[in-house]
Design an enzyme around this catalytic site. Structure first.
Site, PDB file in Angstrom:
ATOM      1  CB  CYS A   2     -29.608  39.071   7.238  1.00 50.87           C
ATOM      2  SG  CYS A   2     -29.702  37.769   8.448  1.00 50.87           S
ATOM      3  NE  ARG A  27     -27.810  45.240   6.827  1.00 51.84           N
ATOM      4  CZ  ARG A  27     -29.036  45.716   6.749  1.00 51.84           C
ATOM      5  NH1 ARG A  27     -29.219  46.977   6.416  1.00 51.84           N
ATOM      6  NH2 ARG A  27     -30.079  44.974   6.999  1.00 51.84           N
ATOM      7  CD1 TRP A  76     -26.283  39.584  13.874  1.00 54.21           C
ATOM      8  CD2 TRP A  76     -28.446  39.056  14.095  1.00 54.21           C
ATOM      9  NE1 TRP A  76     -26.654  39.845  15.166  1.00 54.21           N
ATOM     10  CE2 TRP A  76     -27.970  39.523  15.327  1.00 54.21           C
ATOM     11  CE3 TRP A  76     -29.776  38.654  13.995  1.00 54.21           C
ATOM     12  CZ2 TRP A  76     -28.781  39.618  16.452  1.00 54.21           C
ATOM     13  CZ3 TRP A  76     -30.583  38.746  15.116  1.00 54.21           C
ATOM     14  CH2 TRP A  76     -30.085  39.226  16.331  1.00 54.21           C
ATOM     15  CG  ASN A 102     -31.836  40.174   4.770  1.00 53.04           C
ATOM     16  OD1 ASN A 102     -31.008  39.276   4.688  1.00 53.04           O
ATOM     17  ND2 ASN A 102     -31.559  41.433   4.496  1.00 53.04           N
ATOM     18  N   GLY A 103     -34.928  38.009   7.336  1.00 48.10           N
ATOM     19  CA  GLY A 103     -36.237  38.005   7.991  1.00 48.10           C
ATOM     20  C   GLY A 103     -36.435  36.696   8.721  1.00 48.10           C
ATOM     21  CD  GLU A 506     -26.871  55.319  24.430  1.00 44.60           C
ATOM     22  OE1 GLU A 506     -27.839  54.566  24.602  1.00 44.60           O
ATOM     23  OE2 GLU A 506     -26.108  55.222  23.462  1.00 44.60           O
ATOM     24  CE  LYS A 510     -23.737  52.824  22.685  1.00 50.88           C
ATOM     25  NZ  LYS A 510     -24.954  53.223  22.213  1.00 50.88           N
ATOM     26  CD  GLU A 513     -24.328  49.014  22.204  1.00 50.77           C
ATOM     27  OE1 GLU A 513     -25.135  48.368  21.541  1.00 50.77           O
ATOM     28  OE2 GLU A 513     -24.330  50.256  22.257  1.00 50.77           O
ATOM     29  CG  HIS A 529     -36.303  52.154  46.349  1.00 48.70           C
ATOM     30  ND1 HIS A 529     -37.028  52.187  47.512  1.00 48.70           N
ATOM     31  CD2 HIS A 529     -36.112  53.435  45.972  1.00 48.70           C
ATOM     32  CE1 HIS A 529     -37.290  53.451  47.824  1.00 48.70           C
ATOM     33  NE2 HIS A 529     -36.741  54.230  46.905  1.00 48.70           N
ATOM     34  CE  LYS A 626     -25.079  51.848  13.149  1.00 43.07           C
ATOM     35  NZ  LYS A 626     -24.845  52.321  14.526  1.00 43.07           N
TER      36      LYS A 626
END
Ligand code: F6R
Length: 631
Positions: A2, A27, A76, A102-103, A506, A510, A513, A529, A626
């Site tokens: 947000c 964001r 968001w 926001n929050g 990573e 990538k 997402e 395993h 973001k």
């Protein structure tokens, strides 16, 4: 996540709000809205839209809203789906108070039930909507005390309401009863006031302010402020008036330009050679007397000499960078190092040990879990009252003006420039470089490596910019072609070992997402395993193999996958052993220590091209933000 923009002053609010919201788009969000107090009717005019900001702009295309005070928000979704009814601003039932937040208000259910019992009906499923209703209730109570309708009354009402809120938040409130006033408050979520000429703009993130003014007043945790065109009054949580000087924003006006690239993410992958140059120029300094290179930080590193162990807290991609850092700090510099998910650390930290360096890694500098983990660590160390347990802190961030920058004074600025693509690429690369700097510094202090070995690593790092350029040139088109073949896959396994195990993690992050393809990274030796059960010819395996201690092991782990019909992609130098790969994304053969900085580049390109080929919103993938400012 947000974003908040709020203005009061003499200029028309609507264009300022839209401009601010545009700067916050990167964001990540799923709806947007504005509310302005009309200077003609003194009523609140509110407009909201699901989806992208363009939808809101279309709603407002022919709207003339005269008014100089307003609030705006990109949401968001946390509580309630991304629908118009849940978009902010939220209004009270009389339509006189509007709030953006926001929050997360943790006790909203309890507050909502109480209000509902009093006959108030709710329009949304959000936690935020309780706030305007509570403020209106408070304003009605205050009016019985014959308080004037002005900003000070709104300030009192908001203060009374936030004392009942649990959770973390940043909020901005307008009230038609005080049409020139704006009240803002924060608890564990960022809010910054920008001081323009006869104008104040308040936002949750600096890009929304940078094109407006370079003079800012960050609101501190627990503070509340009243803003009118005449000035600002700030109060702390004890209701003490706060006086402090504004500071100047330490960022150049954010250039948000794609430079002819189709997406920001691709442009940011291409920024990496420049980032390597920047790092070399900024942090690697040649001592004129000894001709030796030293790592130079803008803070006194004398305290590093007493450090016996390191703990690192981070989330997501930043944690993967920290894991490469752990490998370097332990294996190169000889310092026991642990990396923690910030979200785990804050509730189950390890027992305290003396002479520990705590490093917070966060590109945004605002990740709620990382900020809270650091805060908790500072408090529990300070409470020991023993010098050897005192908090020794370093932050690695791309946003020195952020919350972590205000929490920790020893800042390593990764200097990657603003990253617009939600998927971190260039900032990961820059975070990695910061860990190389720390590893060299500690190796020199602890004399864990000979001068020759340290010089050799430094010399390899100085060769990075052309090597990364070469990788981009070589792999952009070829990974685009590979993406054509793979855009329909459902699962991918990434394998790496040693220093490149975090690169496997990573690479997988990538891919998943931005392309929404399931991907998982494993230490190559772990595959047998369990994960090996997943393999068949439909599941490609991407192995990062670099000549060195574990090269043969990674190759034989890849062989095990091939025996199960997996299509094998290698990220490795072209050398003996790599003929096993069905497809080789060749990387230069250099010193193994710096291999993560090279191996990540083709993996970023491959993920990018797969997502682009699938026609997805590469820069703003669904559900992602973001800067993750909630827990
Ligand atoms: C992945 C990504 C996230 C962030 C994570 C932490 O591409 O960007 O996983 O790395 O949300 O963010 P920062 O580094 O801002 O604390």
């Amino acid at each position: 996540m947000c974003g908040i923009v709020a203005v009061t002053g003499y200029k028309k609010a609507l264009p300022l709000l839209i401009n601010g919201l545009e700067k916050l788009e990167y964001r990540g969000y799923d709806s947007a809205g504005i509310a302005v107090i009309s200077s003609e009717t003194k009523n609140i005019v509110c407009n909201k839209a699901e989806g992208k900001l363009n939808n809101l702009k279309n709603n407002l295309k022919n709207a003339e809203i005269p008014g100089t005070v307003g609030i705006g928000h990109t949401r968001w979704a946390t509580h309630g789906k991304p629908e118009v009814k849940n978009a902010h601003p939220h209004l009270d039932s009389l339509g006189k108070v509007a709030v953006v937040q926001n929050g997360i208000i943790e006790n909203y259910q309890e507050l909502k039930s109480k209000l509902e019992k009093e006959g108030i009906s709710f329009d949304s499923d959000t936690d935020t909507e309780v706030i305007p209703h509570l403020i209106q209730k408070e304003l009605i109570a205050l009016s019985q005390l014959n308080l004037e309708n002005n900003g000070s009354t709104l300030l009192v009402a908001v203060r009374n309401v936030i004392s009942d809120l649990e959770g973390s938040y940043a909020l901005a409130v307008i009230w038609s009863g005080a049409p020139d006033s704006l009240v803002v408050a924060r608890r564990q979520a960022p809010l910054i006031i920008g001081l323009g000429e006869g104008e104040f703009i308040c936002a949750s993130d600096t890009p929304a302010i940078a094109s407006f003014t370079k003079i800012i007043l960050p609101l501190e945790d627990g503070e509340i402020a009243l803003l009118t065109p005449l000035g600002i009054e700030i109060y702390d949580s004890n209701n003490e008036r706060q006086y402090r000087n504004p500071i100047s924003l330490q960022i150049a006006e954010q250039v948000i330009d794609k430079n002819n690239f189709r997406h920001y993410m691709l442009k940011e992958i291409y920024d990496q050679p420049e980032i390597a140059k920047y790092w070399l120029e900024k942090y690697l300094i040649k001592d004129l007397k000894t001709s030796k290179f030293q790592i130079k930080y803008p803070f006194d590193t004398k305290f590093f000499e007493s450090i016996e162990r390191i703990e690192i807290v981070a989330c997501g991609t930043s944690k993967h960078a920290a894991m490469v850092g752990k490998f370097l700090l332990e294996q190169f510099s000889g310092i026991p190092t642990n990396v923690f998910f910030a979200s785990e650390f804050r509730y189950s930290p390890p027992p305290l040990l003396p002479n520990t360096l705590t490093i917070g890694v966060t590109q945004s500098g605002e990740t709620a879990d990382t900020i809270a983990a650091i805060k908790m660590e500072i408090q529990r160390r300070a409470s020991m009252g023993d010098e050897s347990y005192k908090p020794n802190l370093v932050a690695i961030t791309n946003r020195i003006e952020s919350s972590i920058g205000r929490q920790i004074s020893n800042i390593i600025d990764i200097g990657a420039g603003i990253e617009i693509g939600v998927a971190a690429t260039k900032t990961f690369f820059a975070q990695l470089l910061s860990f190389y700097g720390l590893a060299i510094k500690f190796a020199q202090i602890k004399q864990s490596q000979s001068n020759e070995t340290i010089s050799q690593l430094i010399s390899e790092l100085t060769k990075l910019p052309p090597l990364v350029e070469e990788l981009l040139e070589k792999h952009n088109q070829s990974s685009e072609k590979l993406a054509h073949e793979f855009f329909n896959i459902k699962d991918v396994i990434f394998l790496g070992r040693g220093i490149n195990y975090p690169i496997a993690l990573e690479g997988a992050l990538k891919l998943k997402e931005i392309s929404y393809i399931h991907a998982a990274g494993y230490p190559a030796g772990e595959m047998k395993h369990g994960p090996i059960a997943l393999l068949d010819k439909k599941v490609p395996v991407i192995s990062i193999a670099f000549p060195g201690e574990v090269f043969d092991k990674v190759i034989s782990n890849a062989q095990e996958a091939k025996a199960r019909d997996a299509y094998l992609i290698g990220v490795a130098p072209k050398c003996k052993g790599t003929e096993i790969f069905d497809y080789l994304m060749a990387i230069p053969s250099t010193n193994e220590w710096i291999s993560p900085l090279l191996a990540i580049v083709p993996l970023q390109l491959l993920s990018y091209h797969i997502a682009a080929h699938r026609g997805l919103d590469v820069d703003q993938p669904r559900n992602l933000a973001k800067s993750v400012t909630v827990e």
